[in-house]
Design a protein around this motif. Structure first.
Motif, PDB file in Angstrom:
ATOM      1  N   PHE A 121      12.485  54.523 131.599  1.00 26.83           N
ATOM      2  CA  PHE A 121      12.610  55.882 132.143  1.00 26.83           C
ATOM      3  C   PHE A 121      12.835  55.835 133.648  1.00 26.83           C
ATOM      4  O   PHE A 121      13.728  56.492 134.163  1.00 26.83           O
ATOM      5  CB  PHE A 121      11.353  56.701 131.820  1.00 26.83           C
ATOM      6  N   VAL A 122      12.010  55.035 134.342  1.00 30.21           N
ATOM      7  CA  VAL A 122      12.172  54.933 135.795  1.00 30.21           C
ATOM      8  C   VAL A 122      13.567  54.410 136.126  1.00 30.21           C
ATOM      9  O   VAL A 122      14.225  54.868 137.061  1.00 30.21           O
ATOM     10  CB  VAL A 122      11.099  53.999 136.395  1.00 30.21           C
ATOM     11  N   LEU A 161      12.642  62.676 135.293  1.00 32.59           N
ATOM     12  CA  LEU A 161      11.753  63.389 136.208  1.00 32.59           C
ATOM     13  C   LEU A 161      10.693  64.159 135.425  1.00 32.59           C
ATOM     14  O   LEU A 161       9.501  64.108 135.736  1.00 32.59           O
ATOM     15  CB  LEU A 161      12.567  64.352 137.071  1.00 32.59           C
ATOM     16  N   GLY A 162      11.122  64.873 134.384  1.00 34.63           N
ATOM     17  CA  GLY A 162      10.190  65.647 133.566  1.00 34.63           C
ATOM     18  C   GLY A 162       9.140  64.751 132.932  1.00 34.63           C
ATOM     19  O   GLY A 162       7.941  65.053 132.955  1.00 34.63           O
ATOM     20  N   VAL A 163       9.583  63.631 132.371  1.00 36.43           N
ATOM     21  CA  VAL A 163       8.647  62.712 131.707  1.00 36.43           C
ATOM     22  C   VAL A 163       7.612  62.211 132.705  1.00 36.43           C
ATOM     23  O   VAL A 163       6.402  62.251 132.449  1.00 36.43           O
ATOM     24  CB  VAL A 163       9.408  61.518 131.081  1.00 36.43           C
ATOM     25  N   LEU A 164       8.088  61.761 133.876  1.00 35.03           N
ATOM     26  CA  LEU A 164       7.163  61.159 134.837  1.00 35.03           C
ATOM     27  C   LEU A 164       6.184  62.193 135.391  1.00 35.03           C
ATOM     28  O   LEU A 164       4.998  61.926 135.551  1.00 35.03           O
ATOM     29  CB  LEU A 164       7.928  60.482 135.971  1.00 35.03           C
ATOM     30  N   MET A 165       6.681  63.401 135.668  1.00 35.40           N
ATOM     31  CA  MET A 165       5.778  64.424 136.204  1.00 35.40           C
ATOM     32  C   MET A 165       4.742  64.849 135.172  1.00 35.40           C
ATOM     33  O   MET A 165       3.562  65.011 135.485  1.00 35.40           O
ATOM     34  CB  MET A 165       6.575  65.637 136.676  1.00 35.40           C
ATOM     35  N   LEU A 166       5.177  65.034 133.931  1.00 40.62           N
ATOM     36  CA  LEU A 166       4.220  65.445 132.899  1.00 40.62           C
ATOM     37  C   LEU A 166       3.211  64.334 132.628  1.00 40.62           C
ATOM     38  O   LEU A 166       2.029  64.607 132.395  1.00 40.62           O
ATOM     39  CB  LEU A 166       4.966  65.826 131.621  1.00 40.62           C
ATOM     40  N   GLY A 208       9.469  73.849 134.113  1.00 36.26           N
ATOM     41  CA  GLY A 208      10.562  74.476 133.369  1.00 36.26           C
ATOM     42  C   GLY A 208      11.504  75.231 134.299  1.00 36.26           C
ATOM     43  O   GLY A 208      12.730  75.161 134.150  1.00 36.26           O
ATOM     44  N   ILE A 209      10.922  75.944 135.264  1.00 38.07           N
ATOM     45  CA  ILE A 209      11.763  76.700 136.205  1.00 38.07           C
ATOM     46  C   ILE A 209      12.584  75.744 137.058  1.00 38.07           C
ATOM     47  O   ILE A 209      13.782  75.939 137.276  1.00 38.07           O
ATOM     48  CB  ILE A 209      10.873  77.602 137.086  1.00 38.07           C
ATOM     49  N   LEU A 210      11.939  74.676 137.529  1.00 41.85           N
ATOM     50  CA  LEU A 210      12.658  73.668 138.311  1.00 41.85           C
ATOM     51  C   LEU A 210      13.834  73.105 137.520  1.00 41.85           C
ATOM     52  O   LEU A 210      14.963  73.017 138.019  1.00 41.85           O
ATOM     53  CB  LEU A 210      11.684  72.547 138.678  1.00 41.85           C
ATOM     54  N   LEU A 211      13.585  72.766 136.250  1.00 40.23           N
ATOM     55  CA  LEU A 211      14.639  72.177 135.426  1.00 40.23           C
ATOM     56  C   LEU A 211      15.744  73.188 135.148  1.00 40.23           C
ATOM     57  O   LEU A 211      16.931  72.849 135.144  1.00 40.23           O
ATOM     58  CB  LEU A 211      14.048  71.652 134.110  1.00 40.23           C
ATOM     59  N   ALA A 212      15.356  74.455 134.929  1.00 35.32           N
ATOM     60  CA  ALA A 212      16.356  75.478 134.633  1.00 35.32           C
ATOM     61  C   ALA A 212      17.241  75.732 135.850  1.00 35.32           C
ATOM     62  O   ALA A 212      18.465  75.868 135.715  1.00 35.32           O
ATOM     63  CB  ALA A 212      15.674  76.768 134.186  1.00 35.32           C
ATOM     64  N   LEU A 282       7.738  64.316 145.827  1.00 30.94           N
ATOM     65  CA  LEU A 282       6.689  63.429 146.312  1.00 30.94           C
ATOM     66  C   LEU A 282       6.250  62.418 145.274  1.00 30.94           C
ATOM     67  O   LEU A 282       5.754  61.369 145.600  1.00 30.94           O
ATOM     68  CB  LEU A 282       5.473  64.251 146.759  1.00 30.94           C
ATOM     69  N   LYS A 283       6.435  62.751 144.003  1.00 31.53           N
ATOM     70  CA  LYS A 283       5.949  61.838 142.963  1.00 31.53           C
ATOM     71  C   LYS A 283       6.944  60.737 142.694  1.00 31.53           C
ATOM     72  O   LYS A 283       8.119  60.976 142.665  1.00 31.53           O
ATOM     73  CB  LYS A 283       5.674  62.624 141.684  1.00 31.53           C
TER      74      LYS A 283
END
Lengths: 283, 322
Positions: A121-122, A161-166, A208-212, A282-283
Motif C-alpha cells: 500500500f505504501v 491514503l484512505g487505508v493508511l489514515m483509517l 469521505g469529504i476529502l476523497l470526494a 502529516l501522516k
C-alpha cells in the motif's frame, strides 16, 4: 521552565509583543488577499454584464447572470455536474469501504505477510500515475470501459491514503469496546459494523469529504478515459478554453460552477475539511 | 503496535467454541479450522489487494515489459520485440535531458511556496489565534480546493496579454504563457498559489505541536527571540520541514500537469515540458508506447532512489521532541 517563566517573558516584552501581533495580522492579511483574489476575480468577472467583462472595477456592478445563461446554452453543464457528482460520491464511498476493510485487517490482526502487504500500500506512492497509465488504458479498452463513468471510478477505488489514515485511527481505537463486543460473541464482521463504524463516523465523514473533493477535482484520469466526450465538469471546462480568443465571461461562469459545490461544502464544513487535508499531509 | 487486537476472534465464531472437540481432532478438521482462523484478515484485505494488483502493480510490470517492445497502442497492430532499442532512442534524444532539467526547475521554483513562505508566515503569525486566525486559515486554504482546470482558466484570464488585469496593472503586454522565458514562471506561480495555503497550515500545525516551555526557558536563560527561533523552534520544526521538502520533490511536477496540459501543452518550444508531461506526450500524442514505457521505467527507478534517499536523509536530520 514553568508557566510562570513564560508569563515573565511575555510581560518583559509587552510592547514588542503587541507590535508582533499586529505584524502577524498584516502578514496573514496580505497572504489571504493574494490567495483569494484570483477566486474573487473569477466570480466577479462571471457576474459582470457582457459589456463590462474588461472592466477593472473591483465590484462587478451591475450584476448580471447572462454569462451563466450563456454557459448553460453552450454546453450541457447540468449533465456534467450530475455526472461529476456521481463520480465523486461513488469514488469516495468505494474508497471508504475498501479502505475500511483493509485498515480493519491491518489494525485488528497479526498475520503472515502483514509487513509485505502493508508495504504494497505504501509503495503505491512510488508508482507515479504516468508510469501505469498505458497498460491501464489498454485494459480499460479491452473491458470496454473507455468513455464510461465506470472506467473513471473503478481503477481509483483503492486509495492508499484512505487505508493508511483509517489504519491509524483504528490502531487508536479503544480496546475495551472491542473486547466487550467480542465477549458478547459477535463476529468480527458484526463488530466492524455495530461497534467500529458508528464510533468512527466523524473520521469516516471527514475522510469521505476529502476523497470526494479530490475525486471531483481530478483531471488526469478522466481526461484519459473520457477522451472524446466531456462528461465531467473538469473536461467540459477544458473544452471551453480555446488557445486564443477566449470568451472570458462564459468561461469564468463555467469555472465558477465547477468550483461552486466544493466551496459550498467548504463554507459549511470549513474546519473539518481543513483538518482532514492537513492531517492527511502529516501522516 | 496494537496488532493482534482481534486475534482470537475468527469470523463467525463466538466464545462458545468447544475446547474438548479440539482435543482429538481428525487431521483434516484441524487444517480446515486453522485456515478458517487465519482467514479473516486476508478476506478483509482481498478487495483492496485485488485493486492494487490490477491497477498499480500489473501495469507497472507491463510497463517494464512494454519498454522492450515497439507498439503504437492500436489493438490490431503488431507488438514487436526490440530489446534495448527504446532505451537507446530515449537516451539519444535531447527531450529527456531537457525535461529532467525542467522538472528540476519546477521543484526548485516550488520550494519558496512550499517551504520558505510557509515557514516565514508561520513564524511571524504565531501570535494570531482565535476567530481572526480561523478566518485567515479559511482564506489561505481556499485555493487548494479550486480544481486545477478552473485555476488554469482564471489565471489564463488574469495573465491575458491584451485584457488581463496583471498586464494592465504592470502596464506592459507580457505574453506570460506563450513566451519561453515566462511560461515556466507562470506555471510555477500558479501551482504555488494552489499549494501555499496548505503548506502554511501544515507549518502552523507543526508550530502548535512544539511545547512553548522550551522557548520560554531559553528566554529565562537570556536568549533573544531570534536566537530562540534559530536554535530551538526551527530544529523542532525540522520534521515538518522535511515532510514539506519530500512532498515538493515528489509531487511538484505532478501538480503542474493539469496546468501544462490546459495552458501551454508543454510549449512554447518545450519550455514547460517536464518529465510527467513528456511521458504523457510519448504515450498519447506520439503513440509511441515503447518509448513512453522506457521513459516511465527510468523515471520510476529514479523516483524510488530519490524518495528513499530523501527519507533516509530526513530521518537523519530530524530532531525529535522526546
Amino acid at each position: 521552565m514553568t508557566t510562570e517563566g513564560a508569563v515573565d517573558v511575555e510581560q518583559s516584552v509587552g510592547e514588542g509583543s503587541r507590535l508582533r501581533t499586529v505584524g502577524g495580522h498584516a502578514v496573514l492579511i496580505v497572504l489571504s488577499v493574494v490567495c483569494v483574489f484570483p477566486i474573487y476575480w473569477l466570480y466577479a468577472t462571471s457576474l459582470r454584464a457582457p459589456g463590462d467583462v474588461y472592466s477593472l472595477s473591483v465590484l462587478p456592478w451591475p450584476l448580471s447572470l447572462e454569462h451563466y445563461a450563456d454557459a448553460f446554452a453552450k454546453a450541457d453543464i447540468l449533465r456534467m455536474l450530475i455526472n461529476t457528482t456521481i463520480v465523486a460520491v461513488l469514488t469516495a464511498l468505494g474508497q471508504l469501504l475498501v479502505g475500511l476493510l483493509a485498515a480493519y485487517a491491518f489494525a485488528g490482526w497479526k498475520f503472515r505477510f502483514q509487513k509485505l502487504l502493508y508495504l504494497m500500500f505504501v509503495g503505491t506512492w512510488l508508482v507515479p500515475f504516468q508510469v501505469t497509465m498505458m497498460p491501464n488504458y489498454v485494459l480499460l479498452s479491452r473491458l470496454d470501459l473507455l468513455n464510461t463513468l465506470a472506467g473513471v471510478i473503478v481503477p481509483t477505488l483503492c486509495s492508499a491514503l484512505g487505508v493508511l489514515m483509517l489504519r491509524q485511527h483504528l490502531l487508536g481505537f479503544p480496546k475495551e469496546l472491542l473486547e466487550a463486543a467480542r465477549m458478547d460473541g459477535r463476529s468480527s464482521w458484526g463488530i466492524l459494523w455495530t461497534v467500529v463504524v458508528p464510533t468512527l463516523r466523524p473520521v469516516l465523514a471527514a475522510l469521505g469529504i476529502l476523497l470526494a473533493i479530490t475525486a471531483w477535482n481530478e483531471y488526469f484520469w478522466p481526461a484519459l478515459v473520457l477522451q472524446r466526450s466531456n462528461d465531467v465538469v473538469q473536461l467540459g471546462l477544458r473544452s471551453f478554453m480555446g488557445t486564443e480568443g477566449n470568451d472570458w465571461g462564459p468561461l469564468m461562469a463555467t469555472a465558477g460552477l465547477t468550483c461552486l459545490p466544493v466551496f459550498l461544502l467548504y463554507m459549511v464544513l470549513q474546519r473539518h475539511i481543513v483538518n482532514a487535508f492537513v492531517r492527511s499531509g502529516l501522516k | 503496535m496494537v496488532a493482534g487486537l482481534l486475534v482470537e476472534s475468527p469470523a463467525g465464531e463466538g466464545v462458545a467454541r468447544p475446547r474438548s472437540a479440539a482435543a482429538v481432532p481428525p487431521a483434516r478438521a484441524v487444517w480446515w479450522r486453522r485456515a478458517l482462523r487465519a482467514a479473516p484478515p486476508y478476506l478483509y484485505l482481498t478487495p483492496a489487494v485485488i485493486l492494487l494488483v490490477v491497477w498499480t502493480y500489473r501495469p507497472l510490470a507491463q510497463t517494464v515489459q512494454l519498454s522492450f517492445h515497439s507498439w503504437n497502442l492500436l489493438p490490431t497492430s503488431p507488438i514487436r520485440e526490440v530489446g534495448f532499442a527504446n532505451y537507446e532512442r530515449l537516451l539519444d534524444a535531447p527531450d529527456l535531458g531537457a525535461s529532467l532539467w525542467q522538472t528540476l526547475v519546477v521543484i526548485l521554483g516550488m520550494l519558496p511556496f512550499t517551504l520558505v513562505i510557509p515557514v516565514l508566515v508561520g513564524l511571524l503569525s504565531r501570535r494570531v489565534r482565535g476567530r481572526a486566525g480561523a478566518v485567515y486559515r479559511a482564506l489561505v486554504f481556499a485555493p487548494m480546493l479550486v480544481a486545477p482546470v478552473a485555476g488554469a482558466a482564471v489565471w489564463q484570464w488574469l495573465l491575458d496579454p491584451s485584457a488581463g488585469i496583471v498586464d494592465k496593472v504592470i502596464g506592459s503586454p507580457v505574453n506570460w504563457l506563450h513566451e519561453a522565458g515566462t511560461a515556466q514562471i507562470a506555471i510555477i506561480v500558479i501551482t504555488g498559489w494552489h499549494i501555499v495555503g496548505f503548506a502554511v497550515l501544515v507549518v502552523s500545525a507543526g508550530l502548535t505541536g512544539i511545547n512553548p516551555d522550551y522557548v520560554a526557558a531559553a528566554g529565562v536563560d537570556g536568549a533573544s527571540r531570534a536566537q530562540a527561533t534559530r536554535w530551538i523552534t526551527l530544529p523542532l520544526l525540522s520534521p515538518t520541514m522535511a515532510f514539506l521538502v519530500l512532498m515538493t520533490v515528489l509531487l511538484s511536477a505532478q501538480w503542474t500537469f493539469p496546468l501544462i496540459d490546459t495552458l501551454t501543452q508543454g510549449g512554447p518550444a518545450g519550455a514547460t515540458t517536464n518529465i510527467y508531461y513528456l511521458l504523457w506526450d510519448y504515450g498519447f500524442h506520439s503513440y509511441d508506447a515503447g518509448l513512453g514505457a522506457a521513459a516511465g521505467v527510468l523515471f520510476f527507478v529514479g523516483f524510488v532512489v530519490l524518495a528513499s534517499g530523501l527519507v533516509l536523509l530526513s530521518d537523519r536530520l530530524s530532531h525529535h521532541d522526546d
